[in-house]
Motif scaffolding. Sequence first.
Motif, mmCIF file in Angstrom:
data_model
loop_
_atom_site.group_PDB
_atom_site.id
_atom_site.type_symbol
_atom_site.label_atom_id
_atom_site.label_comp_id
_atom_site.label_asym_id
_atom_site.label_seq_id
_atom_site.Cartn_x
_atom_site.Cartn_y
_atom_site.Cartn_z
ATOM 1 N N ALA A 54 -6.475 3.676 -6.465
ATOM 2 C CA ALA A 54 -5.523 3.228 -5.446
ATOM 3 C C ALA A 54 -6.242 2.611 -4.251
ATOM 4 O O ALA A 54 -5.820 1.574 -3.717
ATOM 5 C CB ALA A 54 -4.650 4.403 -4.994
ATOM 6 N N GLU B 297 -2.664 8.567 2.985
ATOM 7 C CA GLU B 297 -1.838 7.365 3.171
ATOM 8 C C GLU B 297 -1.913 6.874 4.610
ATOM 9 O O GLU B 297 -2.025 5.667 4.865
ATOM 10 C CB GLU B 297 -0.389 7.676 2.801
ATOM 11 C CG GLU B 297 0.538 6.475 2.971
ATOM 12 C CD GLU B 297 1.987 6.809 2.702
ATOM 13 O OE1 GLU B 297 2.830 5.902 2.792
ATOM 14 O OE2 GLU B 297 2.280 7.996 2.406
ATOM 15 N N VAL C 54 -7.137 8.503 -7.175
ATOM 16 C CA VAL C 54 -7.210 8.142 -5.757
ATOM 17 C C VAL C 54 -8.151 6.952 -5.553
ATOM 18 O O VAL C 54 -7.852 6.019 -4.793
ATOM 19 C CB VAL C 54 -7.659 9.342 -4.918
ATOM 20 C CG1 VAL C 54 -7.903 8.930 -3.469
ATOM 21 C CG2 VAL C 54 -6.615 10.448 -4.980
ATOM 22 N N GLY D 7 -5.133 5.099 5.172
ATOM 23 C CA GLY D 7 -5.072 3.739 4.636
ATOM 24 C C GLY D 7 -4.347 2.803 5.574
ATOM 25 O O GLY D 7 -4.779 1.665 5.797
ATOM 26 N N GLN E 232 2.325 1.592 -3.542
ATOM 27 C CA GLN E 232 1.292 2.000 -4.494
ATOM 28 C C GLN E 232 0.902 3.455 -4.298
ATOM 29 O O GLN E 232 0.709 4.202 -5.273
ATOM 30 C CB GLN E 232 0.071 1.095 -4.358
ATOM 31 C CG GLN E 232 0.279 -0.326 -4.842
ATOM 32 C CD GLN E 232 -0.944 -1.187 -4.606
ATOM 33 O OE1 GLN E 232 -1.972 -0.709 -4.163
ATOM 34 N NE2 GLN E 232 -0.827 -2.472 -4.899
ATOM 35 N N TRP E 233 0.782 3.889 -3.058
ATOM 36 C CA TRP E 233 0.361 5.264 -2.804
ATOM 37 C C TRP E 233 1.458 6.256 -3.181
ATOM 38 O O TRP E 233 1.169 7.366 -3.632
ATOM 39 C CB TRP E 233 -0.035 5.428 -1.347
ATOM 40 C CG TRP E 233 -0.628 6.781 -1.088
ATOM 41 C CD1 TRP E 233 -0.081 7.799 -0.380
ATOM 42 C CD2 TRP E 233 -1.872 7.273 -1.588
ATOM 43 N NE1 TRP E 233 -0.895 8.896 -0.389
ATOM 44 C CE2 TRP E 233 -2.021 8.594 -1.126
ATOM 45 C CE3 TRP E 233 -2.878 6.722 -2.372
ATOM 46 C CZ2 TRP E 233 -3.118 9.380 -1.424
ATOM 47 C CZ3 TRP E 233 -3.978 7.497 -2.669
ATOM 48 C CH2 TRP E 233 -4.091 8.807 -2.198
ATOM 49 N N GLU E 234 2.710 5.858 -3.010
ATOM 50 C CA GLU E 234 3.799 6.736 -3.447
ATOM 51 C C GLU E 234 3.737 6.955 -4.948
ATOM 52 O O GLU E 234 3.963 8.077 -5.430
ATOM 53 C CB GLU E 234 5.147 6.137 -3.039
ATOM 54 C CG GLU E 234 5.439 6.232 -1.544
ATOM 55 C CD GLU E 234 6.764 5.601 -1.170
ATOM 56 O OE1 GLU E 234 7.393 4.987 -2.070
ATOM 57 O OE2 GLU E 234 7.183 5.716 -0.007
ATOM 58 N N LEU F 276 -2.259 14.392 0.866
ATOM 59 C CA LEU F 276 -2.057 13.027 0.356
ATOM 60 C C LEU F 276 -1.383 12.149 1.410
ATOM 61 O O LEU F 276 -1.679 10.955 1.508
ATOM 62 C CB LEU F 276 -1.206 13.081 -0.919
ATOM 63 C CG LEU F 276 -1.849 13.776 -2.131
ATOM 64 C CD1 LEU F 276 -0.875 13.837 -3.282
ATOM 65 C CD2 LEU F 276 -3.128 13.061 -2.550
ATOM 66 N N GLU G 108 0.773 9.214 -5.601
ATOM 67 C CA GLU G 108 1.085 10.587 -5.178
ATOM 68 C C GLU G 108 1.985 11.274 -6.200
ATOM 69 O O GLU G 108 1.789 12.464 -6.524
ATOM 70 C CB GLU G 108 1.769 10.545 -3.812
ATOM 71 C CG GLU G 108 2.077 11.910 -3.234
ATOM 72 C CD GLU G 108 2.692 11.829 -1.842
ATOM 73 O OE1 GLU G 108 3.027 12.879 -1.282
ATOM 74 O OE2 GLU G 108 2.836 10.686 -1.343
ATOM 75 N N TRP H 6 0.828 -1.202 0.000
ATOM 76 C CA TRP H 6 0.000 0.000 0.000
ATOM 77 C C TRP H 6 0.866 1.257 0.000
ATOM 78 O O TRP H 6 0.591 2.230 -0.718
ATOM 79 C CB TRP H 6 -0.929 -0.008 1.211
ATOM 80 C CG TRP H 6 -1.478 1.339 1.595
ATOM 81 C CD1 TRP H 6 -1.212 2.044 2.725
ATOM 82 C CD2 TRP H 6 -2.388 2.149 0.836
ATOM 83 N NE1 TRP H 6 -1.883 3.234 2.729
ATOM 84 C CE2 TRP H 6 -2.622 3.320 1.579
ATOM 85 C CE3 TRP H 6 -3.017 2.001 -0.391
ATOM 86 C CZ2 TRP H 6 -3.453 4.331 1.140
ATOM 87 C CZ3 TRP H 6 -3.851 3.024 -0.839
ATOM 88 C CH2 TRP H 6 -4.063 4.158 -0.077
ATOM 89 N N LYS H 7 1.938 1.232 0.767
ATOM 90 C CA LYS H 7 2.845 2.373 0.806
ATOM 91 C C LYS H 7 3.467 2.612 -0.566
ATOM 92 O O LYS H 7 3.509 3.757 -1.046
ATOM 93 C CB LYS H 7 3.940 2.132 1.845
ATOM 94 C CG LYS H 7 4.941 3.265 1.957
ATOM 95 C CD LYS H 7 6.002 2.960 3.001
ATOM 96 C CE LYS H 7 7.028 4.093 3.076
ATOM 97 N NZ LYS H 7 8.092 3.805 4.073
#
Length: 554
Positions: free
Chosen positions: A354, A498, A351, A501, A288-290, A494, A293, A285-286
């Motif tokens: 994700a 994260e 968003v 999440g 993917q979110w990076e 953002l 972002e 998740w980290k």
Amino acid sequence: MALDLQHLAQQARLWAEQGVAAGWLVDEHAIPLRRFENHTPDTLFEHDVARPLVVAFFGGTGVGKSSLLNRLAGQPVARTGVERPTSREVSVFLHESVHLQRLPGDFPLEKVKIARHQEAGQRHIMWIDMPDMDSTEHGNREQVMAWLPHIDVLVYVVSPERYRDEKAWRLLQSHGSEHAWLFIMNQWDRAQEVQKQDFGKQLARAGFTDPVILCTDCREPAAARQTDDFPQLAQIIHSLCDHHTVGQLEQRTRQARLQQLAETLAHCLEKLAGAAGAEELQQRWKDQWEQAELHLLQGLQWPMQQYVQAFVARDGNPLRPQLKLTKAETNSGSATPSAYTLWDDWAQSLVDDAMDRLVVEASQTGLSHSALKSRVEQLKPGLPSLIMRQAQQSLRLALANPGNALQRFALRCTAFLTVVLPLAALGWVGYQVLTAYQASAASHANYLGSDFAIHSGLLIGISWLLPWFIHRQLAPSAEKAALKGLRLGVMAGLANVEQMGNEMLKLALQERNGFEAQGWSIVQRCGEATGEEQAMDAGLLGRLLQGHTPSAAP
């Protein structure tokens, strides 16, 4: 103890349904718990009186089990011979003082024949003649399986011609450890000793190390019968009728059910994903979110520049803007974009994608799919306002405190010099004028000339102009400050998403661990309830209750 079994079985079913509803378990894994049979022979009868011993006769077509039952009961209870060559009903024979609390299964009552008697010697026994197990009738198997949990003593009857039939074994062996077993080779007048020995070897291969095998001859008239083991059979059954032995048989059944329940629960728990999978999900998740972002900041760069220009230029007062960062809501409730909308459908879809990937991967990891999806769906509509609120706050702070600390210090210094230096120059020029006037009056020399006036004016002008020019050059651009503040605000918003999440994943992991701990707690209580039981009596009862070994093959 019976109540413990009922209560634990109900808790296990509710636990499984909760797991299926939450997405921790697939429906297929919960089926064994839904179908788990928690009834025992004791549930057939009223609990305020001593119940009878439940003895059931099983066997194939034509082995003479109905004739054997009639001989044991002392009267014709079950139809025999040409009257019903293939039994399709359950015949129950019990004393008139015994009341059944419930009948097992959902089959029609017309398939259960109940006969009552007044024999005091048979009061403590309930006889059951089961349908032929080798019949092609599918309903026979359903009736047998429905009645099996309610049986204390299972009398398996064979004949010399059909003792090697394994069809019944495959049906009954799964419940072998729950009952007392008696094996009868009926029609002994047509059998040989070698057949009895071969039958014993067959039982040994099936897992019965020391089975009780008796031979009977139930022909009519009685004078035509050979000497057999019928007196021993009757004596064994009647010896099991006392209250203590019936209690031990009931105890054995409950022990087997509790052990089965614990094993079924443990099997379901093994299907749950481990905590390591959830930790890997947090890292994914980290990552993917990076990526999301990075794409968002790149895609929002131009809209942020356009917004900042309009924001700073609005009415010449950048601290009181009327522009919106998100779509404006109309009276009808629909969102309409403005010329300077920052958060548009593209940003929202990025968003949403994700967050949807997070839900999908969570379900594959064993976390609660439905609970996490519900939280994500509740969070999605508020994300734009959450991010833009953070962006607007950072924008206003950036305009209120433009530049960095060194710039602000230099600005204060140049502003001070803009006032102090011209005043100092004026003071020096005034001092020179005064002293020159005094000298001229004393010596009657010429007073100050035009050169002094020009130079004095230049000095005063330069002392003001130079710090003012430096101050102008050092002053940060409002547009640059606003753009930097807006970007930092979007990044902070953002980062908050994260973190949300991560918190949802942690909460889902805590719920999953709590669900797993609840399951193991039920398993532990099953073990504790099983351990409370007393040991079985040795001797004949222990021999009848041997069941079959797990490693045995039929």
